[in-house]
Each structure stands twice: as structure tokens, then as C-alpha cells.
Design a protein around this motif. Structure first.
Motif, PDB file in Angstrom:
ATOM      1  N   GLN A  20       0.823  -1.199   0.000  1.00 42.96           N
ATOM      2  CA  GLN A  20       0.000   0.000   0.000  1.00 42.96           C
ATOM      3  C   GLN A  20       0.860   1.254   0.000  1.00 42.96           C
ATOM      4  O   GLN A  20       0.518   2.267  -0.634  1.00 42.96           O
ATOM      5  CB  GLN A  20      -0.918  -0.010   1.216  1.00 42.96           C
ATOM      6  CG  GLN A  20      -1.989  -1.096   1.178  1.00 42.96           C
ATOM      7  CD  GLN A  20      -2.827  -1.109   2.430  1.00 42.96           C
ATOM      8  OE1 GLN A  20      -2.595  -0.318   3.360  1.00 42.96           O
ATOM      9  NE2 GLN A  20      -3.807  -2.017   2.480  1.00 42.96           N
ATOM     10  N   GLN A  23       2.124   1.848  -3.486  1.00 44.17           N
ATOM     11  CA  GLN A  23       1.045   2.380  -4.322  1.00 44.17           C
ATOM     12  C   GLN A  23       0.793   3.849  -4.018  1.00 44.17           C
ATOM     13  O   GLN A  23       0.594   4.671  -4.922  1.00 44.17           O
ATOM     14  CB  GLN A  23      -0.223   1.555  -4.111  1.00 44.17           C
ATOM     15  CG  GLN A  23      -1.384   1.975  -5.007  1.00 44.17           C
ATOM     16  CD  GLN A  23      -2.620   1.117  -4.766  1.00 44.17           C
ATOM     17  OE1 GLN A  23      -2.603   0.221  -3.924  1.00 44.17           O
ATOM     18  NE2 GLN A  23      -3.689   1.401  -5.517  1.00 44.17           N
ATOM     19  N   ALA A  24       0.788   4.188  -2.721  1.00 46.20           N
ATOM     20  CA  ALA A  24       0.572   5.581  -2.337  1.00 46.20           C
ATOM     21  C   ALA A  24       1.716   6.463  -2.817  1.00 46.20           C
ATOM     22  O   ALA A  24       1.484   7.623  -3.212  1.00 46.20           O
ATOM     23  CB  ALA A  24       0.436   5.675  -0.814  1.00 46.20           C
ATOM     24  N   ARG A  25       2.941   5.963  -2.794  1.00 44.74           N
ATOM     25  CA  ARG A  25       4.078   6.736  -3.287  1.00 44.74           C
ATOM     26  C   ARG A  25       3.958   6.991  -4.791  1.00 44.74           C
ATOM     27  O   ARG A  25       4.215   8.105  -5.278  1.00 44.74           O
ATOM     28  CB  ARG A  25       5.378   5.991  -2.977  1.00 44.74           C
ATOM     29  CG  ARG A  25       6.627   6.615  -3.612  1.00 44.74           C
ATOM     30  CD  ARG A  25       6.867   8.036  -3.155  1.00 44.74           C
ATOM     31  NE  ARG A  25       7.205   8.097  -1.746  1.00 44.74           N
ATOM     32  CZ  ARG A  25       7.470   9.248  -1.103  1.00 44.74           C
ATOM     33  NH1 ARG A  25       7.420  10.402  -1.753  1.00 44.74           N
ATOM     34  NH2 ARG A  25       7.755   9.234   0.171  1.00 44.74           N
ATOM     35  N   GLU A  62       1.128   7.099  -6.490  1.00 42.21           N
ATOM     36  CA  GLU A  62       0.035   8.062  -6.672  1.00 42.21           C
ATOM     37  C   GLU A  62       0.505   9.471  -6.360  1.00 42.21           C
ATOM     38  O   GLU A  62       0.123  10.445  -7.047  1.00 42.21           O
ATOM     39  CB  GLU A  62      -1.127   7.670  -5.764  1.00 42.21           C
ATOM     40  CG  GLU A  62      -2.300   8.605  -5.785  1.00 42.21           C
ATOM     41  CD  GLU A  62      -3.013   8.616  -7.142  1.00 42.21           C
ATOM     42  OE1 GLU A  62      -3.781   9.567  -7.381  1.00 42.21           O
ATOM     43  OE2 GLU A  62      -2.790   7.697  -7.955  1.00 42.21           O
ATOM     44  N   LEU A  63       1.343   9.600  -5.327  1.00 41.95           N
ATOM     45  CA  LEU A  63       1.861  10.923  -4.968  1.00 41.95           C
ATOM     46  C   LEU A  63       2.725  11.491  -6.091  1.00 41.95           C
ATOM     47  O   LEU A  63       2.638  12.685  -6.419  1.00 41.95           O
ATOM     48  CB  LEU A  63       2.655  10.833  -3.658  1.00 41.95           C
ATOM     49  CG  LEU A  63       3.326  12.129  -3.183  1.00 41.95           C
ATOM     50  CD1 LEU A  63       2.282  13.212  -2.929  1.00 41.95           C
ATOM     51  CD2 LEU A  63       4.151  11.868  -1.924  1.00 41.95           C
ATOM     52  N   ALA A 115      -2.801  13.530  -1.409  1.00 43.30           N
ATOM     53  CA  ALA A 115      -1.940  12.431  -1.836  1.00 43.30           C
ATOM     54  C   ALA A 115      -0.730  12.279  -0.918  1.00 43.30           C
ATOM     55  O   ALA A 115      -0.296  11.161  -0.602  1.00 43.30           O
ATOM     56  CB  ALA A 115      -1.482  12.659  -3.279  1.00 43.30           C
ATOM     57  N   GLY A 150      -1.877  10.533   2.257  1.00 47.42           N
ATOM     58  CA  GLY A 150      -2.087   9.097   2.040  1.00 47.42           C
ATOM     59  C   GLY A 150      -0.777   8.341   1.987  1.00 47.42           C
ATOM     60  O   GLY A 150      -0.669   7.223   2.538  1.00 47.42           O
ATOM     61  N   ALA A 151       0.239   8.921   1.372  1.00 46.92           N
ATOM     62  CA  ALA A 151       1.546   8.249   1.318  1.00 46.92           C
ATOM     63  C   ALA A 151       2.170   8.157   2.704  1.00 46.92           C
ATOM     64  O   ALA A 151       2.764   7.136   3.083  1.00 46.92           O
ATOM     65  CB  ALA A 151       2.468   9.006   0.369  1.00 46.92           C
ATOM     66  N   ALA A 191       0.369   5.381   4.725  1.00 45.14           N
ATOM     67  CA  ALA A 191       0.762   4.048   4.284  1.00 45.14           C
ATOM     68  C   ALA A 191       2.155   3.687   4.798  1.00 45.14           C
ATOM     69  O   ALA A 191       2.424   2.546   5.216  1.00 45.14           O
ATOM     70  CB  ALA A 191       0.723   3.968   2.760  1.00 45.14           C
TER      71      ALA A 191
END
Length: 336
Positions: A111, A114-116, A118-119, A139, A142-143, A146
Motif C-alpha cells: 500500500q 502504491q501511495a508513493r 500516486e503521490l 496524496a 495518504g503516502a 501508508a
């Protein structure tokens, strides 16, 4: 008349012969050996007490986690070193917990990746005016969340592994194993005593009646039956247990192979005025003690005395003589 005179002559001759058979009185013996003028001096009062060979402390080896004692590699009497692993406790639940936290850490890591990603995408679009600043901040949060979840899962897994590592049963000090009576395969709980190990120098522990508590002081002299030399009290325990007070004595020559051995001992609890003389001035016959006392004229008289052991192979004369009397050394040729 002649017969009467003859009878008187025979009786006189008989009496004269009887007088010649009587032994002449013996001359009084004279003091020709070494002499000692008795003087009273301060001598310790010895009190018989019970003593036990032990160490200054005893270290307990405790179970730190619940589980089964899978191995125990020592027995009573073995020597161990500080930090030596002497057994191991296993708990199968810890392995399952570690695997579960490992899976959580792997999921949190995915996760976070994935968050990285997306960021990074949001940063690119925000730089080109596609996304607003609020979307970028969302974003980034969220990173960070996670990444924190990943760290928490890894910390939980490390905690379980550390707890499993506490299953090692470790000797806390150098010494000899006194007890190791928990058999391998037995269930144990945290705080349960697995073994007992000696710790610290060898000492002689005295068990004293509480009536002696006010008389004993650090440094008091102690003698042990069957051992040469003396020791001194080094520590007095400030508690009364079952009517007894304990004290430690530093004594050279203690046998470390028999921890717990009971010995007879004498403790100096005070002093009194007494007459102390070398053993050579005392004669012993048929279990009775005598002293050879020289008079003012030089004649020697044998007097019965009562004695008790004293320091350095000497004896204390309890009765029979007094201060100022002169004793003659035994075996010097003086009359007996």
C-alpha cells in the motif's frame, strides 16, 4: 624373774625392728623447670552457634515468557558462566503471531508503494496545473499514512521476535548450580524459578538466637570446629526470622563443593577476666587436669584444675589456682 626379763628383751627387739622398716619421709620436690606467674587478662567469651557454608547471594534463573521448557542443559553441581544459555523456552503461538505481523507488514508495504506512486503522479499533474494544491496535499497524507502502517507492522513483528528471543534461559552470574529441578518438557510461566545459582564469594552464614543480636558486631571473631584460623563477621542481616538472626562471616579455606554444609562454630560475644596459660603447664591423667604449683620454699604441689580451650592452643584455668600463683611446666622433672 629371768624369764620375765628375757620376754621384755624380745619385745624391745621386735619394736626396734618395726621402727627400722618404716620408710623415711620423702623430701619435698623442688621447682627446677620453667615457671609462670599467673596473671588474669581479658579473654573472649565464646558462644557456640550453628553455621552453614554458602555464598553471599543466590541468583535465581527465572522464566521470562510462558511456554514449554524444551531444553535444560545443566544439573545441580555444574559450574556456569554469566550469560551462558542453559535452556530454552518455546511458545508456538509466537511463531504464528510473527507470521501474521509479517503478512501485515508486507501488505502495508504494498500500500505504501502504491501511495508513493500516486503521490508522484499527483505532483506531476499539479505542477502542470491539472490538480489543485488540495489534491496534492491529500496524496501526500495518504503516502505518509501508508508508510506509518508499514513501520507499525514491522515493529509488531520485531516485538514478537524479541519476545521469542527471551525464551533463552540465561545464567545471571558465574557460579555453581544449586537446583535445576524443572524437567525438560514442563510448562512454565513468567517468573517461575527454573534454576538457582550461587553468586558472590563464599561465606559462612551464622544462625544466631535473637538474644545475641545486641551483642554481635561487625568484625567479631569466629572459630569453626575442625578448621585452622579465625574469621570475622562482615555482615549482619537486619531482620529476625523465626527467632533467629543471620550474619555472614569471611573465612578462608571454605569448601565450595558442599554448599549448604552445616558446621559447628564459636562466636566471640564479649570478654571477661580469665587466666590463660600454655598447654605445657597442664598435666592430664585419667581425664583429669592438674597443675604443678611452686610454693615460696620451692616445693611443688600438684593441684587439680578445671580448664577450657583458649586461643592458639592455650587453655583457660577456670578453678584450682589464682592470680599470683607460680606454675611449673609439665614434664620438667618436678614431682608428680
Amino acid at each position: 624373774m629371768q624369764a620375765k626379763a628375757w620376754l621384755i628383751a624380745i619385745m624391745a627387739a621386735s619394736l626396734q625392728g618395726c621402727g627400722q622398716d618404716k620408710p623415711a619421709p620423702e623430701a619435698a620436690p623442688t621447682a627446677t623447670g620453667p615457671r609462670l606467674t599467673i596473671a588474669a587478662s581479658e579473654t573472649p567469651d565464646w558462644q557456640s552457634v550453628s553455621a552453614q557454608v554458602t555464598t553471599q547471594d543466590q541468583a535465581q534463573v527465572l522464566a521470562r515468557i510462558p511456554g514449554l521448557l524444551s531444553t535444560l542443559s545443566v544439573r545441580a553441581g555444574d559450574m556456569v558462566r554469566k550469560g551462558q544459555v542453559i535452556g530454552r523456552i518455546t511458545d508456538s503461538q509466537l511463531a504464528y503471531q510473527s507470521a501474521a505481523y509479517g503478512a501485515q507488514a508486507a501488505a502495508a508495504q504494498a500500500q505504501a508503494m502504491q501511495a508513493r506512486a500516486e503521490l508522484d503522479r499527483v505532483k506531476f499533474l499539479a505542477a502542470n496545473g491539472v490538480y489543485a494544491k488540495a489534491r496534492l496535499e491529500q496524496a501526500e497524507a495518504g503516502a505518509s499514512a501508508a508508510s506509518a502502517q508499514t513501520q507499525a507492522a514491522r515493529a509488531q513483528q520485531a516485538s514478537v521476535r524479541a519476545m521469542a528471543g527471551q525464551g533463552a534461559v540465561v545464567a545471571p552470574a558465574d557460579g555453581r548450580v544449586l537446583r535445576a529441578d524443572v524437567p525438560a518438557g514442563s510448562p512454565v510461566a513468567p517468573g517461575m524459578v527454573v534454576a538457582v545459582i550461587t553468586s558472590g564469594p563464599m561465606v559462612l552464614r551464622l544462625d544466631l538466637p535473637e538474644a545475641l543480636a545486641a551483642k554481635i558486631r561487625p568484625g567479631a571473631r569466629v572459630r569453626v570446629d575442625g578448621m585452622a584460623g579465625e574469621g570475622g563477621v562482615t555482615r549482619i542481616y537486619p531482620a529476625v526470622t523465626a527467632g533467629q538472626v543471620s550474619a555472614d562471616v569471611a573465612m578462608a579455606g571454605l569448601d565450595a563443593s558442599l554448599i549448604g554444609r552445616r558446621l559447628g562454630a564459636q562466636l566471640a560475644v564479649g570478654t571477661h577476666r580469665g587466666i590463660i596459660v600454655p598447654r605445657a603447664f597442664i598435666l592430664t591423667r585419667y581425664g583429669l587436669d592438674y597443675a604443678l604449683m611452686a610454693g615460696k620454699s620451692g616445693a611443688v604441689t600438684q593441684v587439680p584444675v578445671q580448664t577450657a580451650p583458649a586461643d592458639d592452643g592455650r587453655v583457660e584455668i577456670l578453678s584450682g589456682v589464682a592470680a599470683g600463683d607460680v606454675l611449673v611446666g609439665a614434664g620438667t622433672g618436678a614431682g608428680r
